[in-house]
Design an enzyme around this catalytic site. Structure first.
Site, PDB file in Angstrom:
ATOM      1  N   GLY A  53       0.774  -1.244   0.000  1.00 20.71           N
ATOM      2  CA  GLY A  53       0.000   0.000   0.000  1.00 20.71           C
ATOM      3  C   GLY A  53       0.800   1.287   0.000  1.00 20.71           C
ATOM      4  N   GLU A 108       3.721   4.066   6.402  1.00 19.13           N
ATOM      5  CA  GLU A 108       2.486   3.303   6.175  1.00 19.13           C
ATOM      6  C   GLU A 108       1.541   4.117   5.304  1.00 19.13           C
ATOM      7  OE1 GLU A 108       0.852   0.652   6.326  1.00 19.13           O
ATOM      8  OE2 GLU A 108       1.181  -0.513   8.135  1.00 19.13           O
ATOM      9  N   ASP A 109       0.705   3.433   4.549  1.00 17.77           N
ATOM     10  CA  ASP A 109      -0.346   4.118   3.805  1.00 17.77           C
ATOM     11  C   ASP A 109      -1.475   4.517   4.753  1.00 17.77           C
ATOM     12  OD1 ASP A 109      -1.004   1.472   4.285  1.00 17.77           O
ATOM     13  OD2 ASP A 109      -1.800   1.065   2.287  1.00 17.77           O
ATOM     14  N   ASP A 112      -5.285   1.587  10.556  1.00 20.17           N
ATOM     15  CA  ASP A 112      -6.702   1.271  10.809  1.00 20.17           C
ATOM     16  C   ASP A 112      -6.798   0.823  12.271  1.00 20.17           C
ATOM     17  OD1 ASP A 112      -9.280   0.270  10.777  1.00 20.17           O
ATOM     18  OD2 ASP A 112      -9.039  -0.989   9.047  1.00 20.17           O
ATOM     19  N   ASP A 168      -5.712  -0.573  -2.007  1.00 12.76           N
ATOM     20  CA  ASP A 168      -6.446  -1.457  -2.911  1.00 12.76           C
ATOM     21  C   ASP A 168      -7.760  -1.940  -2.320  1.00 12.76           C
ATOM     22  OD1 ASP A 168      -5.177  -3.182  -0.908  1.00 12.76           O
ATOM     23  OD2 ASP A 168      -5.850  -4.837  -2.159  1.00 12.76           O
ATOM     24  N   ARG A 174      -5.109   0.556  -6.964  1.00 14.20           N
ATOM     25  CA  ARG A 174      -3.903   1.221  -6.437  1.00 14.20           C
ATOM     26  C   ARG A 174      -3.424   2.342  -7.349  1.00 14.20           C
ATOM     27  NH1 ARG A 174      -2.059  -2.139  -2.205  1.00 14.20           N
ATOM     28  NH2 ARG A 174      -2.275  -4.365  -2.529  1.00 14.20           N
TER      29      ARG A 174
HETATM   30  P1  IMP Z   1      -4.267  -2.190  10.599  1.00 12.25           P
HETATM   31  O1  IMP Z   1      -3.236  -3.233  10.926  1.00 12.25           O
HETATM   32  O2  IMP Z   1      -5.643  -2.616  11.010  1.00 12.25           O
HETATM   33  O3  IMP Z   1      -3.918  -0.811  11.139  1.00 12.25           O
HETATM   34  O4  IMP Z   1      -4.361  -2.101   9.034  1.00 12.25           O
HETATM   35  C1  IMP Z   1      -3.368  -1.534   8.261  1.00 12.25           C
HETATM   36  C2  IMP Z   1      -3.374  -2.068   6.853  1.00 12.25           C
HETATM   37  O5  IMP Z   1      -4.677  -2.489   6.420  1.00 12.25           O
HETATM   38  C3  IMP Z   1      -2.967  -0.978   5.889  1.00 12.25           C
HETATM   39  O6  IMP Z   1      -1.562  -0.954   5.697  1.00 12.25           O
HETATM   40  C4  IMP Z   1      -3.717  -1.336   4.627  1.00 12.25           C
HETATM   41  O7  IMP Z   1      -2.970  -2.242   3.841  1.00 12.25           O
HETATM   42  C5  IMP Z   1      -4.959  -2.039   5.113  1.00 12.25           C
HETATM   43  N1  IMP Z   1      -6.127  -1.128   5.171  1.00 12.25           N
HETATM   44  C6  IMP Z   1      -6.679  -0.588   6.285  1.00 12.25           C
HETATM   45  N2  IMP Z   1      -7.738   0.177   5.992  1.00 12.25           N
HETATM   46  C7  IMP Z   1      -7.857   0.120   4.636  1.00 12.25           C
HETATM   47  C8  IMP Z   1      -8.779   0.744   3.711  1.00 12.25           C
HETATM   48  O8  IMP Z   1      -9.709   1.496   4.065  1.00 12.25           O
HETATM   49  N3  IMP Z   1      -8.566   0.474   2.389  1.00 12.25           N
HETATM   50  C9  IMP Z   1      -7.564  -0.354   1.952  1.00 12.25           C
HETATM   51  N4  IMP Z   1      -6.681  -0.942   2.771  1.00 12.25           N
HETATM   52  C10 IMP Z   1      -6.832  -0.707   4.106  1.00 12.25           C
END
Ligand code: IMP
Length: 187
Positions: A53, A108-109, A112, A168, A174
């Protein structure tokens, strides 16, 4: 350069609309690049991008950084084909660079739940970098359950599924130059 930035786009059978424009994204990424340049003057930081991402954000961010710097990548498993986190992190590719004693900036992109960045910060710290900073383009503040250290944040956003600019939906979208949300969703 003609960027791919329609107002509406269909991805995996769902319709998305623009949420953050190309201009808004570039202006914020430029600000973060300038701030990092002054914060890391004479420190030759190494950016570590989280694949897949973060590749577009990092490539733009680095070009707004006007001090010597390096780059490397690691890869985590994605959401799979879903729009919600699986709650598990698997490392698919490790960095090649030696980061002991280096000033590391993890890129990081999106943050979440915070699980991925927490996992990576703990892992990278074990290599004893001189400093470890984090930057994320997007932060879903209300979704974050883990205690995470975020030093540079592009945009704090609501708990919406976003697409484009590296992010994505089942591996598609992307290449969109802007960030999109489901048509029907709002802040
Ligand atoms: P986390 O570990 O829950 O913080 O998620 C982080 C990863 O989940 C990011 O690096 C993204 O690859 C993916 N992600 C989280 N939210 C989204 C979204 O809204 N769209 C696409 N990818 C997401």
């Amino acid at each position: 350069m003609n960027l791919y930035k329609p107002e509406y786009v269909h991805c995996n059978g769902e319709r998305f609309k623009v949420y953050l424009t190309d201009e808004e994204i570039q202006s914020r990424v430029r600000q973060i690049g300038k701030k990092i340049s002054s914060d890391f003057l004479d420190k030759k930081p190494i950016f570590i991008g989280v694949l897949n991402g973060a590749f577009i954000f990092l490539s733009d961010l680095m070009r707004y950084v006007d001090i010597p710097c390096e780059v490397d990548f690691l890869k985590l498993s994605s959401y799979g084909d879903d729009k919600v986190s699986s709650g598990e992190v698997t490392e698919l590719k490790q960095i090649d660079a030696e980061i002991r004693g280096r000033h590391v900036i993890l890129v990081e992109d999106i943050v979440d739940t915070g699980l991925s960045i927490k996992f990576l910060v703990e892992k990278l710290k074990r290599s004893e970098p001189a400093s470890l900073s984090t930057v994320t383009l997007l932060h879903k503040t209300e979704k974050t359950q883990h205690d995470v250290q975020l030093d540079y944040v592009g945009f704090r956003i609501a708990s919406l599924f976003v697409l484009g600019y590296g992010l994505d939906y089942a591996q598609e979208g992307r290449n969109l130059a802007q960030i999109y949300i489901l048509d029907g969703d709002s802040d």
